[in-house]
Scaffold this motif. Structure first.
Motif, PDB file in Angstrom:
ATOM      1  N   TYR A  28      20.382  73.164  -6.155  1.00 23.03           N
ATOM      2  CA  TYR A  28      20.770  74.225  -4.961  1.00 23.03           C
ATOM      3  C   TYR A  28      21.708  75.254  -5.410  1.00 23.03           C
ATOM      4  CZ  TYR A  28      24.586  71.028  -4.973  1.00 23.03           C
ATOM      5  OH  TYR A  28      25.838  70.134  -5.522  1.00 23.03           O
ATOM      6  N   LYS A  84      23.849  65.722   9.123  1.00 24.51           N
ATOM      7  CA  LYS A  84      24.678  66.826   9.338  1.00 24.51           C
ATOM      8  C   LYS A  84      24.261  68.103   8.378  1.00 24.51           C
ATOM      9  CE  LYS A  84      29.292  68.337   8.703  1.00 24.51           C
ATOM     10  NZ  LYS A  84      29.794  69.040  10.065  1.00 24.51           N
ATOM     11  N   ASP A  89      25.941  74.295   2.627  1.00 19.95           N
ATOM     12  CA  ASP A  89      26.072  73.132   1.803  1.00 19.95           C
ATOM     13  C   ASP A  89      24.762  72.108   1.937  1.00 19.95           C
ATOM     14  OD1 ASP A  89      29.143  71.297   0.804  1.00 19.95           O
ATOM     15  OD2 ASP A  89      27.050  71.105   0.076  1.00 19.95           O
ATOM     16  N   CYS A  92      23.748  65.943   4.717  1.00 20.14           N
ATOM     17  CA  CYS A  92      24.163  64.570   4.501  1.00 20.14           C
ATOM     18  C   CYS A  92      24.030  63.649   5.809  1.00 20.14           C
ATOM     19  CB  CYS A  92      25.370  64.552   3.873  1.00 20.14           C
ATOM     20  SG  CYS A  92      26.654  65.312   4.853  1.00 20.14           S
ATOM     21  N   SER A  94      24.989  61.361   8.377  1.00 22.25           N
ATOM     22  CA  SER A  94      26.189  61.058   9.102  1.00 22.25           C
ATOM     23  C   SER A  94      26.429  59.706   9.867  1.00 22.25           C
ATOM     24  CB  SER A  94      26.408  62.262  10.213  1.00 22.25           C
ATOM     25  OG  SER A  94      25.271  62.093  11.132  1.00 22.25           O
ATOM     26  N   ASP A 156      29.905  52.016   3.013  1.00 21.58           N
ATOM     27  CA  ASP A 156      30.973  51.004   3.024  1.00 21.58           C
ATOM     28  C   ASP A 156      30.465  49.471   3.341  1.00 21.58           C
ATOM     29  OD1 ASP A 156      32.814  52.478   5.795  1.00 21.58           O
ATOM     30  OD2 ASP A 156      30.710  52.335   5.543  1.00 21.58           O
ATOM     31  N   MET A 159      28.628  47.880   0.502  1.00 23.25           N
ATOM     32  CA  MET A 159      29.804  47.344  -0.585  1.00 23.25           C
ATOM     33  C   MET A 159      30.247  45.937   0.010  1.00 23.25           C
ATOM     34  SD  MET A 159      30.207  49.208  -2.891  1.00 23.25           S
ATOM     35  CE  MET A 159      28.532  49.826  -3.055  1.00 23.25           C
ATOM     36  N   MET A 160      30.293  45.750   1.340  1.00 24.04           N
ATOM     37  CA  MET A 160      30.752  44.732   1.679  1.00 24.04           C
ATOM     38  C   MET A 160      29.609  43.571   2.008  1.00 24.04           C
ATOM     39  SD  MET A 160      34.096  45.469   4.375  1.00 24.04           S
ATOM     40  CE  MET A 160      33.397  46.553   5.443  1.00 24.04           C
ATOM     41  N   SER A 205      31.588  52.418 -11.203  1.00 17.01           N
ATOM     42  CA  SER A 205      32.668  52.814 -10.598  1.00 17.01           C
ATOM     43  C   SER A 205      32.589  52.171  -9.298  1.00 17.01           C
ATOM     44  CB  SER A 205      32.652  54.179 -10.403  1.00 17.01           C
ATOM     45  OG  SER A 205      32.381  55.119 -11.635  1.00 17.01           O
ATOM     46  N   LEU A 206      31.724  51.588  -8.929  1.00 16.04           N
ATOM     47  CA  LEU A 206      31.644  50.954  -7.445  1.00 16.04           C
ATOM     48  C   LEU A 206      31.284  49.358  -7.432  1.00 16.04           C
ATOM     49  CD1 LEU A 206      29.504  53.550  -5.477  1.00 16.04           C
ATOM     50  CD2 LEU A 206      31.982  53.228  -5.397  1.00 16.04           C
ATOM     51  N   ILE A 207      30.441  48.797  -8.320  1.00 18.26           N
ATOM     52  CA  ILE A 207      30.145  47.530  -8.370  1.00 18.26           C
ATOM     53  C   ILE A 207      29.981  47.000  -9.710  1.00 18.26           C
ATOM     54  CG2 ILE A 207      28.527  47.945  -6.495  1.00 18.26           C
ATOM     55  CD1 ILE A 207      25.990  47.848  -8.329  1.00 18.26           C
ATOM     56  N   PRO A 322      27.520  71.973  -9.963  1.00 21.95           N
ATOM     57  CA  PRO A 322      28.060  72.283  -8.608  1.00 21.95           C
ATOM     58  C   PRO A 322      27.830  73.762  -8.204  1.00 21.95           C
ATOM     59  CG  PRO A 322      29.715  71.832 -10.059  1.00 21.95           C
ATOM     60  CD  PRO A 322      28.570  72.037 -10.900  1.00 21.95           C
ATOM     61  N   LEU A 323      28.188  74.265  -6.860  1.00 20.17           N
ATOM     62  CA  LEU A 323      28.086  75.584  -6.215  1.00 20.17           C
ATOM     63  C   LEU A 323      28.935  76.367  -6.800  1.00 20.17           C
ATOM     64  CD1 LEU A 323      27.501  75.164  -2.538  1.00 20.17           C
ATOM     65  CD2 LEU A 323      26.038  76.119  -4.067  1.00 20.17           C
TER      66      LEU A 323
ATOM     67  N   PHE B  59      35.882  44.812  -8.118  1.00 20.70           N
ATOM     68  CA  PHE B  59      35.157  46.011  -7.837  1.00 20.70           C
ATOM     69  C   PHE B  59      35.418  46.398  -6.351  1.00 20.70           C
ATOM     70  CE2 PHE B  59      33.226  46.561 -11.910  1.00 20.70           C
ATOM     71  CZ  PHE B  59      33.556  45.434 -12.428  1.00 20.70           C
ATOM     72  N   ILE B  60      34.577  47.572  -5.979  1.00 15.24           N
ATOM     73  CA  ILE B  60      34.848  48.285  -4.733  1.00 15.24           C
ATOM     74  C   ILE B  60      34.703  47.054  -3.603  1.00 15.24           C
ATOM     75  CG2 ILE B  60      33.885  49.689  -3.032  1.00 15.24           C
ATOM     76  CD1 ILE B  60      35.803  51.291  -4.791  1.00 15.24           C
ATOM     77  N   MET B  64      37.160  46.427  -0.516  1.00 18.13           N
ATOM     78  CA  MET B  64      37.088  46.605   0.854  1.00 18.13           C
ATOM     79  C   MET B  64      36.994  45.564   1.537  1.00 18.13           C
ATOM     80  SD  MET B  64      34.025  49.603   0.870  1.00 18.13           S
ATOM     81  CE  MET B  64      34.578  49.787   2.556  1.00 18.13           C
ATOM     82  N   ILE B  65      36.578  44.272   1.203  1.00 21.58           N
ATOM     83  CA  ILE B  65      36.494  43.159   2.131  1.00 21.58           C
ATOM     84  C   ILE B  65      38.143  42.719   2.111  1.00 21.58           C
ATOM     85  CG2 ILE B  65      36.030  40.690   2.293  1.00 21.58           C
ATOM     86  CD1 ILE B  65      33.405  41.374   0.900  1.00 21.58           C
ATOM     87  N   LEU B 102      31.754  63.851   4.213  1.00 22.57           N
ATOM     88  CA  LEU B 102      31.420  62.535   5.078  1.00 22.57           C
ATOM     89  C   LEU B 102      31.822  61.421   4.325  1.00 22.57           C
ATOM     90  CD1 LEU B 102      28.474  63.456   7.228  1.00 22.57           C
ATOM     91  CD2 LEU B 102      30.642  63.574   7.948  1.00 22.57           C
ATOM     92  N   LEU B 105      35.211  56.118   2.087  1.00 21.98           N
ATOM     93  CA  LEU B 105      35.299  54.609   1.308  1.00 21.98           C
ATOM     94  C   LEU B 105      36.888  54.605   0.779  1.00 21.98           C
ATOM     95  CD1 LEU B 105      32.374  53.060  -0.207  1.00 21.98           C
ATOM     96  CD2 LEU B 105      34.706  52.800  -1.176  1.00 21.98           C
ATOM     97  N   ARG B 126      36.877  61.729   8.695  1.00 22.43           N
ATOM     98  CA  ARG B 126      36.408  62.584   7.834  1.00 22.43           C
ATOM     99  C   ARG B 126      35.802  64.145   8.372  1.00 22.43           C
ATOM    100  NH1 ARG B 126      30.661  59.042   7.679  1.00 22.43           N
ATOM    101  NH2 ARG B 126      30.276  59.574   9.824  1.00 22.43           N
ATOM    102  N   THR B 152      31.949  68.361  -5.083  1.00 22.20           N
ATOM    103  CA  THR B 152      32.525  69.740  -5.843  1.00 22.20           C
ATOM    104  C   THR B 152      32.415  71.050  -4.984  1.00 22.20           C
ATOM    105  OG1 THR B 152      30.334  70.365  -6.664  1.00 22.20           O
ATOM    106  CG2 THR B 152      31.690  69.216  -8.129  1.00 22.20           C
TER     107      THR B 152
END
Lengths: 340, 213
Positions: A28, A84, A89, A92, A94, A156, A159-160, A205-207, A322-323, B59-60, B64-65, B102, B105, B126, B152
């Motif tokens: 983009y 949205k 931009d 994404c 929502s 989120d 993740m849970m 970084s997450l899991i 990035p833009l 981890f995340i 979160m939990i 948006l 987390l 958000r 970014t």
């Protein structure tokens, strides 16, 4: 003198390279080169293609990422998520749509040839292919199954649910994997070469590595087996920290592994460089956006120094460009690849 | 007394919400001060969880939990807390994800952890327009403004809000901390923020440091 497609194929075959192929992940951001408005490009395949081609012709890199951004957002929309649309931009999600197993029945794998936003991206690909001919490799983002599952559920919640409702995660990923394969098949038919499955939610970084093995690996493997059978070149993009899962990523059957800036290319080369092509990993934010051409050149040279020996390397950014990234910075990356 | 409080933090760490509820009731029945139960039980458990996350052991999903668990169970302590510490004396923090973004987390983790540490946190959600941040800052005069940006394309808003605070003449009254995936310490310094949090854990420890200054 190798064509661009030959350069990429040579890298993927792990052959020794004199010319390092350079393919920044730029999509983009190209709209800033042509003055095409973001929202206009999203509705018009001609305008989207115009911007992407302009970027390629102006900067001179070795492959074109066809598509306006990593595809999981457009796929989530095609599957029923509320979106949205910011003025300047990328769109994404929502709101997600899957809370429990009953909701799964509402979700269908969209037909890329009839779903408007997906069809638009197929048309963009066709226009690009027609314009550049067969010697330019075209890279195509395919939605990663876990990331797409996250958009459908709300990241989120995903993740849970990984701990609380693993069955729901698996059921959702089975659907998202099918959506990915269906889209990849269409992209291959329309002239795409490299299918880049983008799955940022699967990073460490997450899991945890164990969670990656359980909830991401099997679906990635299925998708890559499919892509390879259809003669596409499978590539895996997981931005963020993937140092603990490099071997597993290579085990998926991907032939290119895209690595983000925080992963050591040197270590990755040692670990998996003998069996997959490595792509990466100039920091898109700190270096490409905020740095100057000299710094970009230096960092790019270091990436080449660390990884290109023996072949199997494509110089790129760690993630999407990035833009507002200065064009001169991206040109500096290309120079670094040429001046070896 | 410390046995029950240790049991509480252990139960938070092992993400056992029912057990935490039972132990909180038990601790209150035994006459333990609510603020001690909060800090030595719940917050301590969350902090250990955070430490294990920082060193890559957890981890995340665990964070979160754990955060959700604390958010749910802190309600049991709340009526007793207001008795023991005046609501007005709590430090105010406003937090939100910037306009056009948006992702929340990480921001939500920071909210829960700051609340568990005794701060009054006004969560603006958000996609918060710059003008809303400024309006809230004027209205509530918080000690800290936290802004999260995960793209970014949206991180520029953090700079804009800081500029606006200067224009309005209230920049010196409020500390600003920024965070999010494309954010770096360098960026934070460049835009004139007071601190940077690489993840939720660092965001909270830096926030506490700023507030104590």
């Amino acid at each position: 003198m190798l064509t661009r497609l030959e350069k990429i194929k040579s890298a993927v075959s792990l052959k020794s390279q004199k010319d390092i192929p350079v393919v920044p992940q730029i999509t983009y951001t190209t709209h800033q080169l042509t003055g095409v408005k973001m929202l206009d490009a999203l509705k018009d395949a001609g305008k989207m293609a115009q911007a992407l081609i302009a970027g390629f012709e102006e900067i001179g890199y070795d492959g074109i990422y066809s598509g306006w951004e990593s595809s999981f957002n457009i796929m989530a929309e095609a599957m029923g998520c509320e979106m949205k649309y910011p003025e300047n931009d990328v769109p994404c999600v929502s709101r997600g749509i899957i809370k429990n197993s009953e909701d799964l029945e509402k979700v269908k794998v969209p037909d890329p040839y009839t779903s408007p936003r997906l069809l638009l991206h197929l048309e963009t690909l066709k226009i690009i292919r027609k314009h550049v001919g067969l010697d330019v490799p075209i890279f195509n983002y395919i939605p990663g199954p876990l990331t797409l599952a996250g958009l459908l559920m709300g990241t989120d919640s995903l993740m849970m649910n990984i701990i609380k409702k693993p069955d729901l995660v698996h059921s959702t990923c089975r659907i998202t994997a099918r959506a990915a394969m269906s889209y990849a098949e269409a992209k291959l038919s329309c002239g795409g070469d490299i299918m880049v499955v983008a799955d940022p939610t699967a990073s460490c970084s997450l899991i945890s590595p164990k969670m990656f093995e359980t909830f991401s690996f099997p679906y990635l493997k299925e998708i890559f087996t499919f892509i390879s059978k259809k003669d596409g070149i499978p590539s895996l993009h997981i931005c963020g920290n993937t140092t603990p899962i490099l071997d597993k990523m290579a085990d998926t059957g991907a032939r290119i592994i895209e690595l983000d800036h925080m992963v050591s290319l040197k270590d990755a080369k040692k670990k998996i460089g003998h069996r997959v092509c490595i792509q990466g990993n100039v920091d898109p934010s700190k270096v490409l956006l905020m740095g100057d051409p000299e710094e970009v050149y230096k960092v790019s040279k270091k990436c080449i120094e660390d990884t290109a020996e023996g072949g199997g390397f494509i110089l790129s950014t760690g993630c999407e460009v990035p833009l507002n990234t200065p064009v001169e910075n991206v040109k500096a990356m290309v120079r670094a690849g040429r001046e070896t | 007394m410390t046995d029950i409080l240790n049991e509480i933090s252990e139960a938070v760490l092992s993400l056992e919400e029912e057990k935490v509820r039972e132990l909180l009731e038990k601790a209150l029945k035994n006459g333990i001060e609510a603020s001690s139960i909060l800090s030595e039980g719940l917050t301590k458990g969350l902090r250990i969880l955070g430490d294990k996350f920082s060193c890559g052991e957890l981890f995340i999903p665990h964070m979160m939990i754990g955060a959700e668990l604390v958010q749910n169970t802190i309600k049991i302590l709340e009526p007793h807390l207001i008795k023991s510490k005046e609501k007005d004396k709590r430090e105010k923090v406003i937090i939100g994800t910037v306009e056009g973004d948006l992702h929340d987390l990480g921001k939500n983790l920071v909210v829960t952890m700051l609340r568990a540490s005794g701060f009054e946190v006004i969560d603006m959600g958000r996609d918060v327009p710059n003008t809303e941040f400024i309006k809230k800052a004027r209205e509530l005069r918080p000690c800290l403004l936290c802004m999260s940006a995960l793209m970014t394309t949206t991180m520029i808003r953090q700079r804009e809000v800081i500029e606006k605070l200067k224009e309005e003449g209230i920049r010196n009254e409020i500390k600003v901390i920024v965070g999010g995936a494309p954010i770096s310490k360098q960026w934070a310094m460049e835009i004139g923020a007071d601190a940077y949090g690489e993840d939720a854990i660092e965001a909270v420890s830096e926030s506490k440091r700023l507030i104590s200054l």
